[in-house]
Design a protein around this motif. Sequence first.
Motif, PDB file in Angstrom:
ATOM      1  N   THR A 161      -3.376  -1.124  -5.556  1.00 26.53           N
ATOM      2  CA  THR A 161      -4.255  -0.417  -4.633  1.00 26.53           C
ATOM      3  C   THR A 161      -3.846  -0.683  -3.189  1.00 26.53           C
ATOM      4  O   THR A 161      -3.734   0.237  -2.379  1.00 26.53           O
ATOM      5  CB  THR A 161      -5.708  -0.871  -4.852  1.00 26.53           C
ATOM      6  OG1 THR A 161      -5.908  -1.085  -6.244  1.00 26.53           O
ATOM      7  CG2 THR A 161      -6.681   0.147  -4.353  1.00 26.53           C
ATOM      8  N   THR A 162      -3.638  -1.971  -2.865  1.00 21.95           N
ATOM      9  CA  THR A 162      -3.242  -2.338  -1.507  1.00 21.95           C
ATOM     10  C   THR A 162      -1.910  -1.702  -1.135  1.00 21.95           C
ATOM     11  O   THR A 162      -1.747  -1.150  -0.048  1.00 21.95           O
ATOM     12  CB  THR A 162      -3.116  -3.871  -1.386  1.00 21.95           C
ATOM     13  OG1 THR A 162      -4.307  -4.461  -1.879  1.00 21.95           O
ATOM     14  CG2 THR A 162      -2.895  -4.305   0.044  1.00 21.95           C
ATOM     15  N   SER A 214      -1.556  -6.114  -4.977  1.00 24.38           N
ATOM     16  CA  SER A 214      -2.281  -5.242  -5.887  1.00 24.38           C
ATOM     17  C   SER A 214      -1.819  -3.815  -5.644  1.00 24.38           C
ATOM     18  O   SER A 214      -1.517  -3.437  -4.508  1.00 24.38           O
ATOM     19  CB  SER A 214      -3.785  -5.369  -5.667  1.00 24.38           C
ATOM     20  OG  SER A 214      -4.206  -4.454  -4.690  1.00 24.38           O
ATOM     21  N   GLU A 248      -0.428   4.429   4.814  1.00 25.79           N
ATOM     22  CA  GLU A 248      -0.582   4.121   6.243  1.00 25.79           C
ATOM     23  C   GLU A 248       0.764   4.073   6.956  1.00 25.79           C
ATOM     24  O   GLU A 248       0.839   3.746   8.134  1.00 25.79           O
ATOM     25  CB  GLU A 248      -1.307   2.788   6.429  1.00 25.79           C
ATOM     26  CG  GLU A 248      -2.773   2.803   6.025  1.00 25.79           C
ATOM     27  CD  GLU A 248      -3.678   3.407   7.097  1.00 25.79           C
ATOM     28  OE1 GLU A 248      -3.257   3.445   8.262  1.00 25.79           O
ATOM     29  OE2 GLU A 248      -4.784   3.852   6.758  1.00 25.79           O
ATOM     30  N   GLN A 280      -2.048   1.966  -0.452  1.00 20.03           N
ATOM     31  CA  GLN A 280      -2.666   2.191   0.842  1.00 20.03           C
ATOM     32  C   GLN A 280      -1.693   1.918   1.975  1.00 20.03           C
ATOM     33  O   GLN A 280      -1.639   2.650   2.959  1.00 20.03           O
ATOM     34  CB  GLN A 280      -3.840   1.231   0.981  1.00 20.03           C
ATOM     35  CG  GLN A 280      -5.106   1.897   1.381  1.00 20.03           C
ATOM     36  CD  GLN A 280      -6.258   0.980   1.116  1.00 20.03           C
ATOM     37  OE1 GLN A 280      -6.151  -0.233   1.301  1.00 20.03           O
ATOM     38  NE2 GLN A 280      -7.353   1.535   0.685  1.00 20.03           N
ATOM     39  N   THR A 301     -11.681  -3.473  -7.767  1.00 24.43           N
ATOM     40  CA  THR A 301     -10.993  -2.401  -7.039  1.00 24.43           C
ATOM     41  C   THR A 301      -9.524  -2.295  -7.428  1.00 24.43           C
ATOM     42  O   THR A 301      -8.871  -1.326  -7.082  1.00 24.43           O
ATOM     43  CB  THR A 301     -11.068  -2.663  -5.531  1.00 24.43           C
ATOM     44  OG1 THR A 301     -10.708  -4.017  -5.292  1.00 24.43           O
ATOM     45  CG2 THR A 301     -12.451  -2.412  -5.003  1.00 24.43           C
ATOM     46  N   VAL A 302      -8.965  -3.319  -8.096  1.00 20.43           N
ATOM     47  CA  VAL A 302      -7.536  -3.303  -8.413  1.00 20.43           C
ATOM     48  C   VAL A 302      -7.351  -3.021  -9.903  1.00 20.43           C
ATOM     49  O   VAL A 302      -8.258  -3.269 -10.704  1.00 20.43           O
ATOM     50  CB  VAL A 302      -6.838  -4.620  -7.976  1.00 20.43           C
ATOM     51  CG1 VAL A 302      -7.030  -4.846  -6.491  1.00 20.43           C
ATOM     52  CG2 VAL A 302      -7.328  -5.803  -8.773  1.00 20.43           C
TER      53      VAL A 302
END
Lengths: 265, 277
Positions: free
Chosen positions: A84-85, A82, A92, A88, A159-160
């Motif tokens: 979003t992932t 996704s 990171e 992130q 959230t995605v």
Amino acid sequence: MTRLRARAASRLRGGVVATLLLATAVTGGCTTESRLTAGGAPQRTSTVTVLAAASLTDPLTSLARQYERAHDGVTVALSFGSSTTLAQQVAEGAPADVVAFAGTPALDQLPKDATDQGGRATIARNTMEIATPPDNPGGVRSLADLARPDLDVVLCASTVPCGKAADMVLSRAGITPHVVSREVDVKATLAKVRLGEADAAVVYHSDVVSAGDTVKGVVIPTAQNTTLDYPLVWLNTKPDTTGFAELVRGTEGRAALTRAGFLAP
Amino acid sequence: MTDAAEPMAAEPVAAGRIRAAGGTRLGLLAPAGLAVALVALPLLALLLRADWGHVLDHLADPAVLPAIRLSLLTTTTTVVLAVVLGTPLAWLLARAQGRAAAWFRALLTVPLVLPPVVGGVALLMAWGRRGVVGGPLYEAFGVRVPFTPVAVVLAELFVAMPFYVIAVEGAMRSVDPRFEHVAATLGASPWRSFSRVALPLAVPGMAAGAALAWARALGEFGATITFAGNFAGRTQTAPLAVYVALERDPQAAVSLSLAMLVVSIVVLALLRGRWVR
């Protein structure tokens, strides 16, 4: 004696399991960095790491193979998930040369200086569509049908991007579907329909196209639909990073994306 | 009853043999310390990176409580089913000899090494709406297993039951068969000698097995999300909620992880005092 043997046996079993786990960890962690040409002389080897939205799986995989064929010794390492992932993960510190998202909001999650070294461009657009199993057991004909309580509907997680887009389309149409699951990305959502476990899912038009005849698409009219832009971001100017980005943005990239059901930017 | 096991206790190992040469000990200390660090560091990081001022706010999120409740409910159900169904199986395996038992044992080990997602796919093929068992079930009764709490329990049982059975089988094997023979010569039926002699002796092993199975069920992610889906309050267990929260609000995910850590430690501590050494 039996007691001792039993203990030894259970210990052995534990050992076997541990060894297996270790073996998977080791083999899973290795990547081939050095390749040799037929002549035996080492040549330029390089890896372009591409993180991309799950909906881009098919076109980017074929473009990556195409790039590897044209550039000997270059590996295009792909990872899909996704948006979003992925954003992130980059934030990171996950190694990435090129990222491609479904929708622009994920760009905000990237580090502020992410595009300082590279650049970005919109490579495609996508709309939403209803996917049903090929035999359409729920008899879905329009968005309004999704409100029927006897239908099992699967959506992406809220959230995605695909979940946000689906929520927007549904709420604008004033429809509250009978949702049985909110999956982590669009491919997982579509899989539930392909397996026949759900009667309908709201996914990207491109996913319905790439799924071929394993699902049936039910068009959502433009008035009720929404459009997402797909940004491509290259994070550095290494030759293969920009090279692959150019391939995706160029005519061949456009053709692969169109074949996969994406709209031109 | 437990006193009966005393005469079988292992001889205490000579203390001198444990005290190996100093050099050997140093050579062991480095990898041992690294092993501890590899396990302890992530847990410590969770504590360090937690936003302590907002942990309670995060836990008050409407998605959190249902997830923890669902996790506790399904894992408890899983452990109860594992004990009810797994104990007889463990007993039969512990006393069985020959090929069939070996095959069953091997079969039970498969979920231990199988990636949980593969387990989820296998569960879908079995219990899904078009599955081997789930298909006829849906055709005949309109019962759909996936996307329900029942599916969560089935997924947890699939991964946790083998842990229980293998742990309990080991404990039961170490119960000396002579106790049962004696019980039999005193006129006890096979059932009575099982329930009154063998079972009480295996209780510590059963508790350890149940704790292992519970822990594995609590952590279950891959099979659950593949087979049961992810829906708040119905199939979204605590690990799934952590995963989804990570995309929306990483700090909330850390808070929820802390809550799971606390629940796990409390349960293990309670068990440790009573049965698990």
